[in-house]
Design a protein around this motif. Sequence first.
Motif, PDB file in Angstrom:
ATOM      1  N   PRO A   1       3.586   5.567  11.802  1.00 26.86           N
ATOM      2  CA  PRO A   1       2.363   4.884  12.273  1.00 26.86           C
ATOM      3  C   PRO A   1       2.211   3.456  11.736  1.00 26.86           C
ATOM      4  CG  PRO A   1       1.851   7.084  11.454  1.00 26.86           C
ATOM      5  CD  PRO A   1       3.255   6.783  11.028  1.00 26.86           C
ATOM      6  N   SER A   2       3.007   3.063  10.751  1.00 29.07           N
ATOM      7  CA  SER A   2       2.822   1.728  10.166  1.00 29.07           C
ATOM      8  C   SER A   2       3.765   0.676  10.761  1.00 29.07           C
ATOM      9  CB  SER A   2       2.992   1.786   8.650  1.00 29.07           C
ATOM     10  OG  SER A   2       4.335   2.021   8.287  1.00 29.07           O
ATOM     11  N   MET A   3       4.545   1.057  11.785  1.00 21.67           N
ATOM     12  CA  MET A   3       5.473   0.088  12.371  1.00 21.67           C
ATOM     13  C   MET A   3       4.705  -0.983  13.142  1.00 21.67           C
ATOM     14  SD  MET A   3       8.176   1.151  11.153  1.00 21.67           S
ATOM     15  CE  MET A   3       8.663   2.645  10.299  1.00 21.67           C
TER      16      MET A   3
ATOM     17  N   VAL B   1       0.834  -1.197   0.000  1.00 22.91           N
ATOM     18  CA  VAL B   1       0.000   0.000   0.000  1.00 22.91           C
ATOM     19  C   VAL B   1       0.874   1.254   0.000  1.00 22.91           C
ATOM     20  CG1 VAL B   1      -1.647   1.320   1.382  1.00 22.91           C
ATOM     21  CG2 VAL B   1      -1.924  -1.149   1.153  1.00 22.91           C
ATOM     22  N   ASP B   2       1.929   1.228   0.803  1.00 24.04           N
ATOM     23  CA  ASP B   2       2.799   2.405   0.962  1.00 24.04           C
ATOM     24  C   ASP B   2       4.149   1.922   1.489  1.00 24.04           C
ATOM     25  OD1 ASP B   2       4.009   4.819   1.547  1.00 24.04           O
ATOM     26  OD2 ASP B   2       2.713   5.283   3.254  1.00 24.04           O
ATOM     27  N   THR B   3       5.181   2.073   0.678  1.00 21.15           N
ATOM     28  CA  THR B   3       6.508   1.576   1.082  1.00 21.15           C
ATOM     29  C   THR B   3       7.274   2.582   1.946  1.00 21.15           C
ATOM     30  OG1 THR B   3       7.506   2.449  -0.921  1.00 21.15           O
ATOM     31  CG2 THR B   3       6.766   0.160  -0.998  1.00 21.15           C
ATOM     32  N   THR B   4       6.725   3.783   2.168  1.00 19.68           N
ATOM     33  CA  THR B   4       7.440   4.787   2.954  1.00 19.68           C
ATOM     34  C   THR B   4       7.766   4.229   4.339  1.00 19.68           C
ATOM     35  OG1 THR B   4       5.974   6.385   1.891  1.00 19.68           O
ATOM     36  CG2 THR B   4       7.440   7.233   3.598  1.00 19.68           C
ATOM     37  N   GLY B   5       9.036   4.240   4.701  1.00 18.17           N
ATOM     38  CA  GLY B   5       9.424   3.792   6.038  1.00 18.17           C
ATOM     39  C   GLY B   5       9.696   2.296   6.139  1.00 18.17           C
TER      40      GLY B   5
ATOM     41  N   ILE C   1       5.138  -6.221   6.984  1.00 15.51           N
ATOM     42  CA  ILE C   1       3.891  -5.725   7.588  1.00 15.51           C
ATOM     43  C   ILE C   1       3.771  -4.219   7.353  1.00 15.51           C
ATOM     44  CG2 ILE C   1       2.619  -5.405   9.753  1.00 15.51           C
ATOM     45  CD1 ILE C   1       4.070  -7.951  10.798  1.00 15.51           C
ATOM     46  N   CYS C   2       4.882  -3.518   7.524  1.00 16.68           N
ATOM     47  CA  CYS C   2       4.912  -2.056   7.384  1.00 16.68           C
ATOM     48  C   CYS C   2       4.406  -1.591   6.018  1.00 16.68           C
ATOM     49  CB  CYS C   2       6.358  -1.605   7.613  1.00 16.68           C
ATOM     50  SG  CYS C   2       6.685   0.118   7.370  1.00 16.68           S
ATOM     51  N   VAL C   3       4.764  -2.285   4.938  1.00 22.59           N
ATOM     52  CA  VAL C   3       4.387  -1.825   3.588  1.00 22.59           C
ATOM     53  C   VAL C   3       2.898  -2.016   3.298  1.00 22.59           C
ATOM     54  CG1 VAL C   3       6.690  -2.262   2.611  1.00 22.59           C
ATOM     55  CG2 VAL C   3       4.921  -4.038   2.421  1.00 22.59           C
ATOM     56  N   GLN C   4       2.199  -2.749   4.163  1.00 24.59           N
ATOM     57  CA  GLN C   4       0.769  -2.985   3.924  1.00 24.59           C
ATOM     58  C   GLN C   4      -0.115  -1.909   4.553  1.00 24.59           C
ATOM     59  OE1 GLN C   4      -0.376  -7.282   4.270  1.00 24.59           O
ATOM     60  NE2 GLN C   4       1.747  -7.525   4.931  1.00 24.59           N
ATOM     61  N   ARG C   5       0.538  -0.896   5.171  1.00 28.38           N
ATOM     62  CA  ARG C   5      -0.242   0.157   5.831  1.00 28.38           C
ATOM     63  C   ARG C   5       0.280   1.530   5.416  1.00 28.38           C
ATOM     64  NH1 ARG C   5      -0.297  -3.454  11.203  1.00 28.38           N
ATOM     65  NH2 ARG C   5       1.655  -2.486  11.853  1.00 28.38           N
ATOM     66  N   MET C   6      -0.599   2.514   5.463  1.00 31.17           N
ATOM     67  CA  MET C   6      -0.218   3.883   5.118  1.00 31.17           C
ATOM     68  C   MET C   6       0.644   4.503   6.214  1.00 31.17           C
ATOM     69  SD  MET C   6      -1.248   5.044   2.198  1.00 31.17           S
ATOM     70  CE  MET C   6      -1.236   6.826   2.416  1.00 31.17           C
ATOM     71  N   GLY C   7       1.512   5.422   5.782  1.00 32.52           N
ATOM     72  CA  GLY C   7       2.299   6.217   6.726  1.00 32.52           C
ATOM     73  C   GLY C   7       3.613   5.543   7.058  1.00 32.52           C
ATOM     74  N   ALA C   8       4.542   6.330   7.584  1.00 33.95           N
ATOM     75  CA  ALA C   8       5.852   5.806   7.960  1.00 33.95           C
ATOM     76  C   ALA C   8       5.809   5.336   9.416  1.00 33.95           C
ATOM     77  CB  ALA C   8       6.933   6.860   7.737  1.00 33.95           C
TER      78      ALA C   8
HETATM   79 NA    NA Z   1       3.924   2.048   5.505  1.00 31.25          NA
END
Ligand code: NA
Length: 306
Positions: free
Chosen positions: A290-292, A245-249, A281-288
């Motif tokens: 907050p997605s940890m 969803v979002d690879t940031t972070g 797990i982190c890449v499946q959620r939005m934000g840096a």
């Molecule tokens: Na993320």
Amino acid sequence: MGRVFVAGSINMDVVATADRHPKVGETVAGKAVHYFPGGKGANQAVAAAKLGAATALVGRLGTDAFGQQLRTFLAAQGVDLALVKDTADAHTGTAVITIADADNTIVVVPGANALVSAEDVAAPALAKGDIAVSQFEIPQATIGAFFKRARAARATTILNPAPAVACAPGLLELVDILILNETELGLLAQTALHDTDEPARFIDAARRLPTGPDTIICVTLGKRGVLALIGGEPSLIAGRAVKTVDTTGAGDCFVGALAAQLANATPIRDALAYANAAASICVQRMGAAPSMPTTAEVDELLAKHA
Ligand code: NA
Ligand code: RIB
């Protein structure tokens, strides 16, 4: 158990999502705007803290609203902020991020992060077994001073030389564990690399880096996983097929998770597999920040695939 000390950046990420990235000179309509806590230092510290390590951040915030919001958020994640100073001389670090199709572009304005000094990193009481972590969003002279202190205290040093900029002479020699992606590896090894290249090319490039003889080098390859050189011997930790969803972070999650595992004296190969799972797990959620993931989430994932 050792402690994790992260000397690094703290940013507010101003994130716009759109159906596609604008071309130069073009305006596109966005879908949503978010204010997510970020900055590579803060992201790595949050990952380490949520994954069970006693974690302190060394950094700087401006005396503005973003600074206050970030302090509140980071404290709630369990990060020790006693060594995060407020400075009236600069604004809080800010990253302007566009996300389309799970790919991002980022403009990062350092602000207060550029003022993190050698004096700031002289403050933490580093001890044997601790992990000292840094990245390239604070001055490299500061990182050098931090790692010299860490080495003297027999703490382990981890450098994530991101974003990709040239490295000061001698800095890589102070690094026990170097974690970088293919762009950063290409720049530091002065060779053109592409994410589709054969592993042999990454191994050659990693072997050319001016690190110390015992430096462990981890090349994060996104979906393909992580290529690690331990004692010069390469091994590949396969990536996990997930819906991104979002690879940031994601790289920051890997670094923070690895630091937390090493603080807990986990053997390096197990620590790498754990960090690889955490990042998926982190890449499946939005934000840096907050997605940890939490320890429970990573444990559940590892149990499923055991
Ligand atoms: Na993320
Ligand atoms: O590594 C991701 C981070 O890079 C973002 O949170 C953004 O702040 C930029 O610094």
